[in-house]
Motif scaffolding. Structure first.
Motif, PDB file in Angstrom:
ATOM      1  N   SER A   1      17.576  27.038  74.147  1.00 21.61           N
ATOM      2  CA  SER A   1      18.167  25.727  72.768  1.00 21.61           C
ATOM      3  C   SER A   1      19.246  26.219  72.055  1.00 21.61           C
ATOM      4  N   ASN A   2      19.679  26.969  71.930  1.00 18.70           N
ATOM      5  CA  ASN A   2      20.414  27.865  71.696  1.00 18.70           C
ATOM      6  C   ASN A   2      21.988  29.084  71.690  1.00 18.70           C
ATOM      7  N   ARG A   3      21.632  29.843  73.526  1.00 16.69           N
ATOM      8  CA  ARG A   3      21.884  30.541  74.033  1.00 16.69           C
ATOM      9  C   ARG A   3      23.099  30.112  75.614  1.00 16.69           C
ATOM     10  N   TYR A   4      24.116  30.691  75.262  1.00 13.52           N
ATOM     11  CA  TYR A   4      24.899  29.869  76.363  1.00 13.52           C
ATOM     12  C   TYR A   4      25.793  31.522  77.013  1.00 13.52           C
ATOM     13  N   VAL A   5      26.381  30.273  78.439  1.00  7.31           N
ATOM     14  CA  VAL A   5      26.586  31.898  79.539  1.00  7.31           C
ATOM     15  C   VAL A   5      27.818  31.253  79.875  1.00  7.31           C
ATOM     16  N   PRO A   6      29.461  32.079  79.854  1.00 11.08           N
ATOM     17  CA  PRO A   6      30.159  31.475  80.650  1.00 11.08           C
ATOM     18  C   PRO A   6      30.428  30.829  82.169  1.00 11.08           C
ATOM     19  N   ARG A   7      30.583  29.398  82.855  1.00  7.64           N
ATOM     20  CA  ARG A   7      30.497  29.573  84.068  1.00  7.64           C
ATOM     21  C   ARG A   7      31.824  30.142  84.368  1.00  7.64           C
ATOM     22  N   ALA A   8      31.899  31.701  84.868  1.00  8.14           N
ATOM     23  CA  ALA A   8      32.705  32.739  84.542  1.00  8.14           C
ATOM     24  C   ALA A   8      32.469  33.432  86.114  1.00  8.14           C
ATOM     25  N   ILE A   9      33.243  33.674  86.629  1.00  8.54           N
ATOM     26  CA  ILE A   9      32.925  35.225  88.185  1.00  8.54           C
ATOM     27  C   ILE A   9      34.336  35.692  87.540  1.00  8.54           C
TER      28      ILE A   9
END
Length: 463
Positions: A60-68
């Motif tokens: 609910s409070n955490r994000y991760v980049p769509r990155a490689i």
């Protein structure tokens, strides 16, 4: 709903540019460097921004980049990971077990890419599994070193082959005239072929223009790539502003680039940006008071371009502008006629000016005054881009016809049977430059428009 975009960072340059790009995005989306949101981000909160295109929400409070992140030696990726605390998905990071880099050799980087292609594609597939409406890739790399050019080239080929329906954008950094890489012209030519054949849109950054712009933008006289990367990330975040703060227009990659690319061959784009306010860079010079009117006209000045020009005689095919900040519609309307007067559009072009009114992030620090808070980006499809390609081709020809340093490619898989790869790459780039020259002519689209399957103008009814 805007589709998801996967960012692939390759080599030292690609990962360092990515570092500043993600730093800008987390500022604009109210996210800390460890991925936690600065606000209470539960289901009851309605955000003004759309994080989904570039971030996965894992709680609910955490994000991760769509990155490689990909590299052949660990230094650049280690730097990115140490700056961002547990931010990137470690399963989407690949560093060669040898850790020796590509030695500035395109063929070494390319062969490493081919040898490890299954592993890299597995990472991409895992990222795709977390998408619902995948739209495309964006590749960050340089064209003159070994990894960004060689491994980046093999990756472009793989993306085109395996994900042919996905849109592929590249952010490609070209070397300066004083490049330290002696085989840089070879690397550039081989990579440029893949940009011609395997990308749908290539945004070009030229280190000559970047260094000149850096000297005018920052108060620090000792400019470095840390400064130029801030300029690049400013342009990248502004290009994607309408995806992350969506409105009814320009809310997908295709809606932006379809306004700019009239034919598949003419897909190389020149960015301009002004002014570089504290929203985008640290340690910049003071800038003049401006409105959207000032910004839009300033974007036509060669000094705001992130690509060097050879001539003031420039033919434009299409233009896309974004103005972000305290924008008044009347200032845009007042600027449009003057822009039309100053732009030399190709006669076959629509001559339309596409202007997106972007939104300044509510998570950025409040401005002390209501002035000086408009920035603008221009993406132009223009014949001026050929100056970069001509410089690259000239440097390649001088080396190739002397046979200089070709021994550094002897061990490459594509060079076991001779130098055909160099010859074919040069021919592809020549045809691309000829296409841009032809596009300056009034008759460029005559063959297309006069095709017997297309009815143009009055048609006599059948008896």
């Amino acid at each position: 709903m805007t589709g998801e975009i996967i960012t692939i960072q390759v080599g030292q340059c690609g990962n360092h540019v990515g570092k500043y790009f993600w730093n800008q995005l987390i500022k604009e989306h109210g996210i800390e460097r460890d991925g936690y949101s600065k606000i209470n981000d539960d289901s009851s909160v309605i955000r003004e921004d759309d994080t989904n295109p570039f971030f996965k929400q894992i709680s609910s409070n955490r994000y991760v980049p769509r990155a490689i992140m990909i590299d052949l030696e660990p230094a650049a990726i280690t730097d990115v990971q140490s700056y961002f605390n547990d931010f990137f998905n470690p399963r989407s990071t690949w560093v060669s077990s040898e850790g020796l880099g590509a030695g500035n050799s395109w063929s070494t980087g390319y062969d490493h890419g081919i040898n490890n292609q299954d592993r890299i594609l597995d990472m991409i597939d895992r990222e795709l599994d977390s998408t619902d409406n995948f739209e495309g890739f964006q590749l960050l790399h340089s064209v003159a070193g070994g990894t960004g050019s060689g491994l980046g080239s093999s990756l472009l080929e793989a993306l085109t082959d395996r994900y042919s329906k996905s849109f592929v954008t590249t952010y490609s950094v070209f070397p300066s005239k004083q490049s330290e890489v002696v085989v840089g012209p070879y690397n550039t030519m081989l990579t440029l072929r893949r940009l011609c054949e395997d990308s749908d849109a290539s945004i070009i950054f030229d280190n000559n223009a970047l260094m000149n712009l850096t000297a005018r933008t920052f108060t620090d006289p000792n400019t470095s790539y840390e400064h130029t990367n801030q300029l690049i990330s400013s342009a990248m975040s502004s290009i994607t502003n309408s995806l992350r703060f969506p409105s009814y227009m320009y809310n997908s990659l295709t809606s932006i680039f379809s306004t700019l690319i009239p034919t598949p061959e003419l897909h190389f784009l020149t960015p301009s940006f002004t002014p570089f306010t504290p929203d985008y860079i640290m340690g910049g010079n003071r800038f003049k008071k401006n409105t959207a009117y000032d910004v839009l006209l300033d974007l036509l000045d060669p000094f705001t371009s992130l690509v060097s020009r050879k001539s003031e005689s420039v033919v434009y095919f299409n233009i896309f502008n974004t103005v972000i900040g305290d924008v008044e519609q009347k200032h845009i309307l007042r600027a449009m006629p003057k822009m039309q007067q100053r732009i030399n559009f190709a006669s076959w072009s629509s001559s339309a000016l596409h202007v997106n009114v972007g939104r300044r992030s509510p998570y950025l620090p409040s401005l002390e005054t209501r002035e000086n808070n408009v920035s603008g980006l221009m993406l132009a499809n223009t014949s001026a881009i050929t100056a970069v390609f001509e410089r690259s081709a000239s440097a390649f020809d001088k080396l190739f016809y002397k046979g200089a340093f070709l021994n550094q490619f002897d061990s490459g898989k594509l060079f076991q049977n001779g130098l055909d790869e160099f010859v074919e790459s040069r021919e592809v780039v020549t045809r691309m430059m000829e296409e841009y020259s032809a596009a300056e002519q009034d008759t460029y689209l005559d063959e297309v428009l006069n095709d017997e399957d297309i009815m143009i103008g009055d048609v006599e009814p059948e008896e």
